[in-house]
Write a protein that holds these residues in place. Structure first.
Motif, PDB file in Angstrom:
ATOM      1  N   SER A  69      -2.912   3.826  -2.913  1.00 24.82           N
ATOM      2  CA  SER A  69      -2.799   3.177  -4.541  1.00 24.82           C
ATOM      3  C   SER A  69      -1.941   2.112  -3.827  1.00 24.82           C
ATOM      4  O   SER A  69      -1.943   1.607  -2.687  1.00 24.82           O
ATOM      5  CB  SER A  69      -1.879   2.973  -5.698  1.00 24.82           C
ATOM      6  OG  SER A  69      -0.604   4.031  -5.626  1.00 24.82           O
ATOM      7  N   GLU A  85       1.872   5.529  -9.757  1.00 21.14           N
ATOM      8  CA  GLU A  85      -0.040   5.892  -9.806  1.00 21.14           C
ATOM      9  C   GLU A  85      -0.542   6.673  -8.406  1.00 21.14           C
ATOM     10  O   GLU A  85      -1.010   7.547  -8.634  1.00 21.14           O
ATOM     11  CB  GLU A  85      -1.382   4.701  -8.864  1.00 21.14           C
ATOM     12  CG  GLU A  85      -2.326   4.750  -9.738  1.00 21.14           C
ATOM     13  CD  GLU A  85      -3.298   3.201  -9.416  1.00 21.14           C
ATOM     14  OE1 GLU A  85      -3.988   3.240 -10.381  1.00 21.14           O
ATOM     15  OE2 GLU A  85      -2.771   2.160  -8.186  1.00 21.14           O
ATOM     16  N   ALA A  86       0.369   6.948  -7.115  1.00 27.21           N
ATOM     17  CA  ALA A  86      -0.203   7.082  -6.224  1.00 27.21           C
ATOM     18  C   ALA A  86       0.388   9.072  -6.633  1.00 27.21           C
ATOM     19  O   ALA A  86      -0.645   9.923  -6.102  1.00 27.21           O
ATOM     20  CB  ALA A  86       0.471   6.864  -5.185  1.00 27.21           C
ATOM     21  N   ALA A 131       2.948   1.430  -7.952  1.00 32.92           N
ATOM     22  CA  ALA A 131       2.421   2.376  -6.981  1.00 32.92           C
ATOM     23  C   ALA A 131       3.105   3.155  -7.091  1.00 32.92           C
ATOM     24  O   ALA A 131       1.902   4.256  -6.731  1.00 32.92           O
ATOM     25  CB  ALA A 131       2.288   1.005  -5.842  1.00 32.92           C
ATOM     26  N   SER A 177      -3.634  10.367  -2.536  1.00 37.08           N
ATOM     27  CA  SER A 177      -3.921   8.944  -2.755  1.00 37.08           C
ATOM     28  C   SER A 177      -3.344   8.299  -2.252  1.00 37.08           C
ATOM     29  O   SER A 177      -1.824   8.255  -1.549  1.00 37.08           O
ATOM     30  CB  SER A 177      -4.107   9.530  -4.459  1.00 37.08           C
ATOM     31  OG  SER A 177      -3.515   9.171  -4.631  1.00 37.08           O
ATOM     32  N   PHE A 216      -2.836  10.265  -9.580  1.00 37.82           N
ATOM     33  CA  PHE A 216      -3.582  10.830  -8.484  1.00 37.82           C
ATOM     34  C   PHE A 216      -3.657  11.756  -7.594  1.00 37.82           C
ATOM     35  O   PHE A 216      -4.569  12.658  -7.831  1.00 37.82           O
ATOM     36  CB  PHE A 216      -4.552   9.728  -8.126  1.00 37.82           C
ATOM     37  CG  PHE A 216      -5.166   8.683  -8.802  1.00 37.82           C
ATOM     38  CD1 PHE A 216      -6.344   9.137  -9.781  1.00 37.82           C
ATOM     39  CD2 PHE A 216      -4.165   7.778 -10.037  1.00 37.82           C
ATOM     40  CE1 PHE A 216      -6.869   8.343 -11.311  1.00 37.82           C
ATOM     41  CE2 PHE A 216      -5.152   6.786 -10.494  1.00 37.82           C
ATOM     42  CZ  PHE A 216      -6.229   7.550 -11.388  1.00 37.82           C
ATOM     43  N   TRP A 265       1.443  -1.122   0.098  1.00 34.50           N
ATOM     44  CA  TRP A 265      -0.048   0.313   0.132  1.00 34.50           C
ATOM     45  C   TRP A 265       0.532   1.070   0.065  1.00 34.50           C
ATOM     46  O   TRP A 265       1.668   1.107   0.756  1.00 34.50           O
ATOM     47  CB  TRP A 265      -1.333  -0.490   1.966  1.00 34.50           C
ATOM     48  CG  TRP A 265      -1.869  -1.393   1.376  1.00 34.50           C
ATOM     49  CD1 TRP A 265      -1.448  -2.462   1.723  1.00 34.50           C
ATOM     50  CD2 TRP A 265      -3.219  -0.996   1.117  1.00 34.50           C
ATOM     51  NE1 TRP A 265      -2.473  -3.175   1.972  1.00 34.50           N
ATOM     52  CE2 TRP A 265      -3.750  -2.591   0.770  1.00 34.50           C
ATOM     53  CE3 TRP A 265      -3.809  -0.540   0.035  1.00 34.50           C
ATOM     54  CZ2 TRP A 265      -4.483  -3.053   1.066  1.00 34.50           C
ATOM     55  CZ3 TRP A 265      -5.044  -1.154  -0.601  1.00 34.50           C
ATOM     56  CH2 TRP A 265      -5.651  -2.048  -0.335  1.00 34.50           C
ATOM     57  N   THR A 319      -7.184   5.460  -5.258  1.00 34.29           N
ATOM     58  CA  THR A 319      -6.753   4.929  -6.199  1.00 34.29           C
ATOM     59  C   THR A 319      -8.135   3.714  -7.299  1.00 34.29           C
ATOM     60  O   THR A 319      -8.562   2.718  -5.739  1.00 34.29           O
ATOM     61  CB  THR A 319      -5.554   4.584  -7.064  1.00 34.29           C
ATOM     62  OG1 THR A 319      -4.796   3.875  -6.242  1.00 34.29           O
ATOM     63  CG2 THR A 319      -5.252   6.304  -6.338  1.00 34.29           C
ATOM     64  N   GLU A 320      -7.831   3.198  -7.919  1.00 29.56           N
ATOM     65  CA  GLU A 320      -8.738   1.950  -8.156  1.00 29.56           C
ATOM     66  C   GLU A 320      -8.256   0.463  -8.198  1.00 29.56           C
ATOM     67  O   GLU A 320      -8.429  -0.805  -7.627  1.00 29.56           O
ATOM     68  CB  GLU A 320      -8.931   1.656  -9.772  1.00 29.56           C
ATOM     69  CG  GLU A 320      -9.430   3.090 -10.385  1.00 29.56           C
ATOM     70  CD  GLU A 320      -9.565   2.658 -12.791  1.00 29.56           C
ATOM     71  OE1 GLU A 320      -8.834   2.588 -13.213  1.00 29.56           O
ATOM     72  OE2 GLU A 320     -10.216   3.389 -12.826  1.00 29.56           O
ATOM     73  N   THR A 321      -6.303   0.444  -8.104  1.00 29.89           N
ATOM     74  CA  THR A 321      -5.386  -0.247  -7.513  1.00 29.89           C
ATOM     75  C   THR A 321      -5.953  -0.857  -5.700  1.00 29.89           C
ATOM     76  O   THR A 321      -6.079  -2.221  -5.588  1.00 29.89           O
ATOM     77  CB  THR A 321      -4.190  -0.218  -7.739  1.00 29.89           C
ATOM     78  OG1 THR A 321      -4.096   1.102  -7.444  1.00 29.89           O
ATOM     79  CG2 THR A 321      -3.864  -0.292  -9.253  1.00 29.89           C
ATOM     80  N   ALA A 322      -6.215   0.079  -5.510  1.00 30.39           N
ATOM     81  CA  ALA A 322      -6.335   0.368  -3.913  1.00 30.39           C
ATOM     82  C   ALA A 322      -7.892  -0.201  -3.439  1.00 30.39           C
ATOM     83  O   ALA A 322      -8.584  -0.865  -2.834  1.00 30.39           O
ATOM     84  CB  ALA A 322      -6.269   1.652  -2.819  1.00 30.39           C
TER      85      ALA A 322
END
Length: 315
Positions: free
Chosen positions: A184, A204-205, A201, A182, A208, A95, A220-223
């Motif tokens: 992820s 992405e974090a 990860a 955010s 966003f 995470w 996010t979508e992965t989280a």
């Protein structure tokens, strides 16, 4: 325990004893099985009280020792840049949260450096406070950004990072320090010893966090996907609500293009009383802005909070 690595030699009776990691790092084992056998012996010796701690006797960092205890993972060394080794065991699913303080550039351009220092000092003071299961978290600060990541991909790790993030975020808002970010989930290479951090990860974090056009924190979508896999559906998280996340204009044509993902309902507890101090701080910050574009960031956040009050039901 020092996260940047243990000593390579242990003093016993005036003699310097090399650790298992020292021998492994310098290529003294023929293969991984031989190395694992040496680490097993060192682990047993540590249990027998040979060193101050078992991890120190083995020569492992706390993260390496955690991986050893989970699956007897031996640190692997693959030569890369001079003085830096690529460590495959630190590239795992985690995470990852990314937070940005807002308005720092303007503060630097328009205020004395002492004011900038006060903001940073306040932020870092809150950032260093302990959190629930803090041993599951790692924290990095640079410039006006903060990165928090977990040591693994478990539900316990999620609860730890989520608890810390919400506390940290609320603390900043109450101090009238605007922030966005955010969380992820995915692969993240985190080598504290070499100071190397990268991975999907983190990308992405960071992305966003930068895209959002308000004061807020989102998953996010992965989280969201990982929470579902763990039996913790995002739509059942008490501290979050699905909402069309306001994005910067250059990324969308209209509000219809906003992404619908969980956003943190900024507040101390699931009650309107818990949210009032944060709303009051946000409203005060909004009123102090002279630029309409910046004012709207706060208004979007306040609108979100007004639509997603967390009330405690009492009989």
């Amino acid at each position: 325990m020092n996260q940047r690595g243990m000593k390579q030699n242990i003093e016993i009776g005036g003699w310097g004893v090399s650790t298992a990691k020292f021998w492994q790092k310098n290529g003294h084992f023929k293969n991984e099985d031989e190395a694992r056998g040496a680490f097993r012996l060192a682990y047993q010796q540590g249990l027998d009280g040979m060193g101050k701690s078992i991890a120190e006797w083995m020569g492992l960092t706390s993260e390496e020792f955690d991986l050893w205890m989970k699956r007897e993972s031996v640190p692997k060394r693959k030569k890369g840049l001079e003085g830096v080794a690529l460590k495959s065991y630190v590239n795992i699913n985690r995470w990852v949260a990314y937070l940005d303080l807002l308005g720092i550039k303007d503060l630097i351009n328009t205020s004395y450096w002492t004011k900038v220092f006060e903001v940073y000092a306040d932020s870092i003071d809150h950032f260093k406070k302990d959190s629930f299961d803090s041993h599951l978290l790692k924290k990095i600060t640079f410039s006006d950004s903060f990165i928090i990541y977990t040591i693994d991909d478990t539900d316990l790790a999620y609860r730890a990072i989520d608890s810390f993030i919400r506390y940290f975020f609320v603390s900043l808002i109450k101090k009238k320090i605007p922030v966005r970010g955010s969380m992820s989930f995915g692969e993240f290479y985190a080598d504290d010893e070499s100071g190397l951090y990268f991975g999907a990860a983190l990308n992405e974090a960071n992305m966003f966090s930068e895209l959002q056009d308000w004061i807020g924190f989102m998953l996010t979508e992965t989280a969201v996907k990982r929470l579902g896999e763990l039996g913790l559906p995002a739509d059942e998280r008490l501290n979050y609500a699905y909402y069309p996340i306001p994005l910067k204009k250059y990324t969308v044509k209209s509000e219809a293009d906003y992404i619908n993902l969980p956003a943190f309902i900024i507040g101390n507890s699931p009650s309107t009383e818990g949210q009032k101090p944060c709303r009051k701080a946000l409203l005060s910050m909004q009123r102090n802005q002279t630029e309409e574009r910046i004012k709207n960031k706060y208004l979007r956040t306040l609108d979100f909070l007004s639509k997603n009050e967390r009330n405690v039901v009492t009989n």
